[in-house]
Scaffold this motif. Structure first.
Motif, PDB file in Angstrom:
ATOM      1  N   PRO B 172       0.830  -1.218   0.000  1.00 38.55           N
ATOM      2  CA  PRO B 172       0.000   0.000   0.000  1.00 38.55           C
ATOM      3  C   PRO B 172       0.863   1.267   0.000  1.00 38.55           C
ATOM      4  O   PRO B 172       0.416   2.318  -0.448  1.00 38.55           O
ATOM      5  N   MET B 173       2.097   1.174   0.497  1.00 40.82           N
ATOM      6  CA  MET B 173       2.947   2.347   0.542  1.00 40.82           C
ATOM      7  C   MET B 173       3.898   2.388  -0.651  1.00 40.82           C
ATOM      8  O   MET B 173       4.888   3.092  -0.638  1.00 40.82           O
ATOM      9  N   GLY B 174       3.629   1.604  -1.681  1.00 47.30           N
ATOM     10  CA  GLY B 174       4.622   1.396  -2.739  1.00 47.30           C
ATOM     11  C   GLY B 174       4.400   2.216  -3.990  1.00 47.30           C
ATOM     12  O   GLY B 174       4.845   1.811  -5.056  1.00 47.30           O
ATOM     13  N   PHE B 175       3.732   3.344  -3.887  1.00 42.43           N
ATOM     14  CA  PHE B 175       3.516   4.244  -5.027  1.00 42.43           C
ATOM     15  C   PHE B 175       2.924   3.518  -6.214  1.00 42.43           C
ATOM     16  O   PHE B 175       3.263   3.800  -7.373  1.00 42.43           O
ATOM     17  N   ASN B 176       2.057   2.544  -5.946  1.00 34.61           N
ATOM     18  CA  ASN B 176       1.360   1.815  -7.006  1.00 34.61           C
ATOM     19  C   ASN B 176       2.248   0.948  -7.881  1.00 34.61           C
ATOM     20  O   ASN B 176       1.825   0.494  -8.927  1.00 34.61           O
ATOM     21  N   PHE B 177       3.511   0.773  -7.489  1.00 31.66           N
ATOM     22  CA  PHE B 177       4.334  -0.173  -8.229  1.00 31.66           C
ATOM     23  C   PHE B 177       3.825  -1.599  -7.956  1.00 31.66           C
ATOM     24  O   PHE B 177       3.388  -1.878  -6.838  1.00 31.66           O
ATOM     25  N   PRO B 178       3.877  -2.480  -8.958  1.00 34.75           N
ATOM     26  CA  PRO B 178       3.424  -3.856  -8.725  1.00 34.75           C
ATOM     27  C   PRO B 178       4.460  -4.644  -7.914  1.00 34.75           C
ATOM     28  O   PRO B 178       5.157  -5.502  -8.440  1.00 34.75           O
ATOM     29  N   LYS B 179       4.553  -4.348  -6.654  1.00 30.96           N
ATOM     30  CA  LYS B 179       5.509  -5.014  -5.784  1.00 30.96           C
ATOM     31  C   LYS B 179       4.912  -5.175  -4.404  1.00 30.96           C
ATOM     32  O   LYS B 179       4.068  -4.386  -3.999  1.00 30.96           O
ATOM     33  N   THR B 180       5.369  -6.198  -3.684  1.00 30.66           N
ATOM     34  CA  THR B 180       4.946  -6.339  -2.295  1.00 30.66           C
ATOM     35  C   THR B 180       5.885  -5.516  -1.421  1.00 30.66           C
ATOM     36  O   THR B 180       6.818  -4.883  -1.922  1.00 30.66           O
ATOM     37  N   VAL B 181       5.622  -5.555  -0.113  1.00 27.19           N
ATOM     38  CA  VAL B 181       6.543  -4.904   0.816  1.00 27.19           C
ATOM     39  C   VAL B 181       7.931  -5.503   0.639  1.00 27.19           C
ATOM     40  O   VAL B 181       8.075  -6.654   0.251  1.00 27.19           O
ATOM     41  N   THR B 182       8.956  -4.730   0.920  1.00 28.25           N
ATOM     42  CA  THR B 182      10.306  -5.288   0.876  1.00 28.25           C
ATOM     43  C   THR B 182      10.550  -6.098   2.142  1.00 28.25           C
ATOM     44  O   THR B 182      10.130  -5.713   3.227  1.00 28.25           O
ATOM     45  N   PHE B 183      11.211  -7.250   1.954  1.00 23.75           N
ATOM     46  CA  PHE B 183      11.467  -8.129   3.090  1.00 23.75           C
ATOM     47  C   PHE B 183      12.627  -7.556   3.894  1.00 23.75           C
ATOM     48  O   PHE B 183      13.499  -6.865   3.361  1.00 23.75           O
ATOM     49  N   ASP B 184      12.634  -7.939   5.171  1.00 22.43           N
ATOM     50  CA  ASP B 184      13.574  -7.281   6.055  1.00 22.43           C
ATOM     51  C   ASP B 184      13.952  -8.224   7.198  1.00 22.43           C
ATOM     52  O   ASP B 184      13.194  -9.141   7.532  1.00 22.43           O
ATOM     53  N   GLY B 185      15.092  -8.020   7.818  1.00 26.05           N
ATOM     54  CA  GLY B 185      15.481  -8.747   9.013  1.00 26.05           C
ATOM     55  C   GLY B 185      15.515 -10.243   8.819  1.00 26.05           C
ATOM     56  O   GLY B 185      16.197 -10.749   7.934  1.00 26.05           O
ATOM     57  N   TRP B 186      14.739 -10.981   9.622  1.00 23.88           N
ATOM     58  CA  TRP B 186      14.699 -12.439   9.546  1.00 23.88           C
ATOM     59  C   TRP B 186      13.999 -12.934   8.285  1.00 23.88           C
ATOM     60  O   TRP B 186      13.977 -14.130   8.005  1.00 23.88           O
ATOM     61  N   GLN B 187      13.419 -12.019   7.541  1.00 24.09           N
ATOM     62  CA  GLN B 187      12.767 -12.423   6.292  1.00 24.09           C
ATOM     63  C   GLN B 187      13.783 -12.555   5.152  1.00 24.09           C
ATOM     64  O   GLN B 187      13.428 -12.908   4.041  1.00 24.09           O
ATOM     65  N   LEU B 188      15.051 -12.237   5.430  1.00 23.19           N
ATOM     66  CA  LEU B 188      16.097 -12.358   4.410  1.00 23.19           C
ATOM     67  C   LEU B 188      17.100 -13.433   4.830  1.00 23.19           C
ATOM     68  O   LEU B 188      17.296 -13.677   6.023  1.00 23.19           O
ATOM     69  N   LEU B 189      17.734 -14.045   3.834  1.00 26.26           N
ATOM     70  CA  LEU B 189      18.744 -15.053   4.140  1.00 26.26           C
ATOM     71  C   LEU B 189      20.043 -14.374   4.554  1.00 26.26           C
ATOM     72  O   LEU B 189      20.388 -13.326   4.012  1.00 26.26           O
ATOM     73  N   PRO B 190      20.764 -14.979   5.520  1.00 31.45           N
ATOM     74  CA  PRO B 190      22.057 -14.409   5.886  1.00 31.45           C
ATOM     75  C   PRO B 190      23.046 -14.522   4.723  1.00 31.45           C
ATOM     76  O   PRO B 190      22.971 -15.461   3.932  1.00 31.45           O
ATOM     77  N   THR B 191      23.937 -13.576   4.605  1.00 32.28           N
ATOM     78  CA  THR B 191      24.939 -13.631   3.538  1.00 32.28           C
ATOM     79  C   THR B 191      26.321 -13.827   4.153  1.00 32.28           C
ATOM     80  O   THR B 191      26.513 -13.648   5.351  1.00 32.28           O
ATOM     81  N   PHE B 192      27.241 -14.200   3.302  1.00 29.49           N
ATOM     82  CA  PHE B 192      28.623 -14.373   3.759  1.00 29.49           C
ATOM     83  C   PHE B 192      29.398 -13.145   3.335  1.00 29.49           C
ATOM     84  O   PHE B 192      30.106 -13.149   2.339  1.00 29.49           O
TER      85      PHE B 192
END
Lengths: 516, 360
Positions: B172-192
């Motif tokens: 809803p806060m995405g300026f009408n772009f066809p995208k979901t919320v951006t994932f964050d924190g534990w919703q992302l995989l850890p990187t090396f």
């Protein structure tokens, strides 16, 4: 030879060699116009080879073909069709998704108009009493109707000679009667029919003349109407009588293989339904089932091995336990073993080495091959080496792929793999089919030894010599019906020949009664 | 004079190793010709395409990131194809994995806990499996051709994702772009450190586990037998229908894992396009890797280069990045052609008059 001849087709001294094997040796066959000529013989007698040479799919090694008195060579089937030879195969090749007319159009040379063709199909099929709807989809048609397509396809090319390979094998009795009417009518118009069959009653009823082949040679040329079914059978299977000796001093054991009233519908248009098969094999004896190929042998094998399950559990009993609904693995765990007819692709995986093919049928038994899901390849190699030694399997290296072995050596492997388990029950289909004499002798001896050690052995075979050599009792299968097993000493070749032609079938009995 | 293919007595071990190498060599050769026809110096262009992407640490990281989903999916497909089961729809299973896994952050964006990461991965696997089960059941129940059904379901999955991100799941806060919320924190995989993420570890684990299954276990043997000779498989007591379902669930689950892995790392949200065709390219990976799990590991890296090379060709040579698809297609073509040499050899027949026979 020139000019007109009273014969439409003559093969003079035709020989066909496959390696060292003479599939046809010095065969002379003469077919007159308007004649329905039967070509009789057991499986492997050389009927198909001869017909394939006439139809151009094989070339003779030596000998000559004459067509209307002229010497001809037939390089390919198209040339045969140009001469006026049509052939209806036993297993026809039709596209199920296409209509009758489209299927026929595919086989006709040149371009043609489908509407005109449809009209011709309708006319020809009506004329010859073979009703066909040109727009019907092949998938919706019965086997009998599909055969009509093949016949009409030939008739449209106005043949002078029609070759029919076991046409009634796939037909119901009513469809067969209809076919005979058509063939008689064709003959009346001067078209010759070369009719391949082993159903003697049928041949007596239909054919004017017959040529009988045995082991690739012509043994007789007789008028079937003047013969009895029994005398024809004797000619077919050979009168060179075996020294039949009921093997003495057999210890009677408990019944190990038993089927009661085993019936099973066929699983395809070319399959055979099993009808009320009743059979019992005791420990210590070999029972053999004779019969012409394609009469339900592989269906019976699948039912006994568990590759197809019976309708009820008590239809099949192995080692005294009901196992009609048990899987092949479950039956192996009861210490039953099976050897199918096809070595490559059924008994063994062609592209896998022998050691892995050992695992194929033995992973379920307590042989140390598997431990909690993991395979011990060392054990597989050991078993393979043991089989090599025990059964004299000759191969280029220790562990070659199954496909690289010769037929005889692979058969020794496939049989040996099961015998090595010392099974209480062995069911084996065509144990020495296509195997050289040395390997055949070794395998037969092994079967006899297994039976003497107290196991029950059921052998399904087309080879009557083999059957008389090893069997204690003999039964015959024909169109999915099994005759009552009889001691080998009490049954003659002639009786077997009659049974192979269907004398014990319920249907046949009815026909006899109707005639009376 | 004519060329014939003659069947060998056994599989040639030598050709089994050489075939993918010959295929790669032929692909490079044809690629060079294509560049030359476009007026480019073929040696320079090939250098940019194949060598340059592995010359810097940054691009090697990129290579691993690209290879991760290819290997995850490819290793599953290798098992599937070995069983003679043709799952062509990994791209759709990847999409549904991303959708199922994305459910959690989209529906409960506030839910942050160490549990979220494994839950999302698990949902991804389940999504891929569930979607792959459809063609498997259709095949087992009705005999429907799995090549067609699995392929068609790719497009269905694409439209479902498209509808979700344009409709109910749009940020809803995405300026009408066809995208979901951006994932964050534990919703992302850890990187090396850099961009390589935990998916790479999962891919290596999948390769090792499946290599052991195929090489050592009865299950692997069952898959090999049923794929090679179904009749012999039935005779051995193995069930074709069970293996069809098993291979679809396995490859679908891994494709789903690859999908959720992508949206939990490089993509970071759901959007209409989440994969540059990894599910299709993985088919080439499976074949180039000889349908062998270890082989797939190397083939995945090789095909990863083709993606990077496509980008490099666009940037440096001014060609369309569609060139990557061209290279992948040529490679698959040559692999399949070279593979026939494993069981056949080419022979030149001279002299003898060709006997008229086939006609039928």
């Amino acid at each position: 030879m020139t000019g007109q001849s009273e014969f439409l087709l003559q093969t003079i001294g035709v020989t066909k060699m496959f390696g060292d094997l003479a599939a046809n040796a010095d065969v002379t066959l003469k077919v007159a116009p308007g004649e329905i000529h039967a070509l009789l013989g057991e499986n492997g007698a050389g009927k198909s080879t001869l017909v394939k040479m006439i139809y151009g799919s094989l070339q003779p090694t030596s000998g000559e073909l004459f067509w209307m008195g002229e010497r001809v060579t037939v390089p390919n089937p198209a040339a045969a069709r140009n001469l006026g030879i049509g052939m209806v195969f036993q297993h026809f090749s039709l596209f199920e998704a296409l209509s009758v007319a489209e299927n026929i159009a595919l086989a006709m040379p040149g371009k043609l108009d489908l509407d005109i063709l449809s009209e011709r199909i309708t006319r020809v099929s009506k004329e010859y009493g073979l009703p066909l709807d040109p727009s019907a989809l092949v998938a919706d048609l019965s086997v009998g109707e599909r055969q009509r397509i093949e016949i009409v396809r030939c008739l449209l090319q106005e043949p002078r000679l029609l070759i029919m390979d076991e046409p009634t094998a796939v037909l119901t009795p009513q469809e067969a009667d209809q076919l005979f009417v058509t063939l008689n009518r064709l003959a009346g118009e001067g078209c010759a029919v070369l009719y391949i069959s082993h159903r003697l009653e049928e041949v007596k009823q239909l054919c004017h003349n017959s040529t009988i082949l045995r082991h690739g040679k012509v043994v007789a040329n007789v008028d079937p109407q003047k013969e009895t079914a029994a005398s024809l059978a004797r000619l077919m299977v050979g009168a060179d009588v075996h020294s039949i000796s009921a093997r003495a001093s057999r210890t009677e054991g408990p019944v190990m293989i038993e089927t009661s009233d085993l019936s099973m519908p066929s699983d395809g248009p070319f399959g055979v339904s099993l009808k009320n098969i009743a059979l019992d094999v005791q420990g210590g004896e070999i029972v053999a089932i004779a019969g012409v190929a394609g009469n339900g042998q592989s269906e019976l094998f699948d039912a006994l091995s568990g590759e197809r399950q019976a309708l009820t559990g008590d239809a099949v009993k192995l080692c005294g336990t009901n196992c009609g609904l048990t899987s092949v693995t479950g039956r192996r765990q009861m210490n039953a073993a099976f050897v199918p007819e096809e070595r490559l692709g059924h008994g063994a995986v062609p592209g896998m080495p022998l050691s892995e093919n050992v695992i194929l049928t033995r992973h379920s038994a307590a042989s140390g091959l598997t431990r909690s899901g993991f395979i011990d390849r060392e054990v597989a190699h050991q078993i393979n080496d043991r089989l090599t030694q025990k059964f004299d399997i000759r191969k280029g290296k220790r562990d070659p792929e199954a496909r690289s072995l010769s037929g005889g050596n692979l058969q020794k492997f496939v049989v040996g793999r099961e015998l090595d388990r010392e099974p209480k029950v062995l069911i084996i289909n065509q144990p020495t089919w296509g195997v050289d004499a040395g390997a055949a002798a070794l395998i037969r001896q092994a079967l006899i030894d297994l039976a003497r050690s107290g196991s029950a052995v059921l052998v399904i075979s087309q080879d009557l010599d083999e059957i008389f050599e090893i069997a204690d009792r003999i039964a015959v299968i024909s169109r999915g019906e099994l005759s009552t097993p009889r001691p080998a000493g009490d049954i003659s070749l002639e009786q077997i020949g009659l049974l192979m032609a269907g004398a014990h079938e319920k249907g046949a009995a009815k026909v006899e009664r109707a005639k009376a | 004079m004519k060329l014939i293919l003659e069947k060998r007595a056994e599989h040639s071990q030598k050709m089994a190793v050489l075939s993918p190498l010959i295929a790669i060599a032929l692909t490079v050769l044809v690629g060079g010709i294509i560049f030359a026809v476009r007026g480019l110096n073929p040696f320079y262009a090939l250098y940019i395409y194949f060598i340059d992407p592995v010359m810097s640490l940054w691009s090697i990281e990129q290579l691993v990131v690209k290879a991760t989903p290819l290997i995850l999916i490819g290793v599953g497909l290798a098992i599937c194809f070995t069983a003679n089961v043709w799952n062509i729809g990994a791209e759709g299973q990847l999409t549904m994995g991303a959708v199922f896994g994305g459910l959690l952050p989209v529906m409960f964006p506030e839910f942050q806990s160490p549990l979220v990461m494994p839950l999302m991965l698990l949902l991804g696997v389940i999504g891929g499996m569930a979607y792959a089960a459809i063609p498997a059941l259709l095949k087992n129940r009705f005999g429907a051709n799995e090549i067609l059904t699995s392929l068609m379901l790719v497009y269905v999955a694409g439209f479902i994702l498209d509808w979700l991100v344009r409709g109910p799941w749009r940020d809803p806060m995405g300026f009408n772009f066809p995208k979901t919320v951006t994932f964050d924190g534990w919703q992302l995989l850890p990187t090396f450190g850099g961009t390589i993420h935990m998916g790479a570890v999962l891919a290596v684990v999948a390769v090792v586990v499946l290599a052991v299954v195929m090489g050592r276990t009865l299950k692997g043997f069952e898959i090999l037998v049923l794929g090679n000779a179904p009749r012999a498989g039935a005779f051995a007591g193995f069930s074709r229908t069970k293996i069809v379902l098993f291979s679809f669930l396995l490859s679908g689950g891994l494709a789903g894992l690859a999908g959720i892995g992508e949206v939990m790392s490089t993509v970071g949200q759901l959007q209409p396009t989440i994969s540059p065709g990894y599910g299709f390219t993985a088919i080439i990976v499976a074949f180039l890797g000889r349908l062998n799990p270890i082989g797939v590991l190397f083939a995945g890296l090789m095909l990863g280069i083709s993606y990077l090379g496509g980008e490099a060709a666009q940037v440096t040579l001014g060609m369309s990045d569609k060139i990557a698809k061209v290279f992948q297609g040529i490679l698959l073509f040559f692999i399949l052609a070279c593979d026939s040499m494993i069981l056949y050899r080419i022979r030149l027949i001279t002299g003898a008059k060709p006997q008229a026979a086939p006609a039928e």
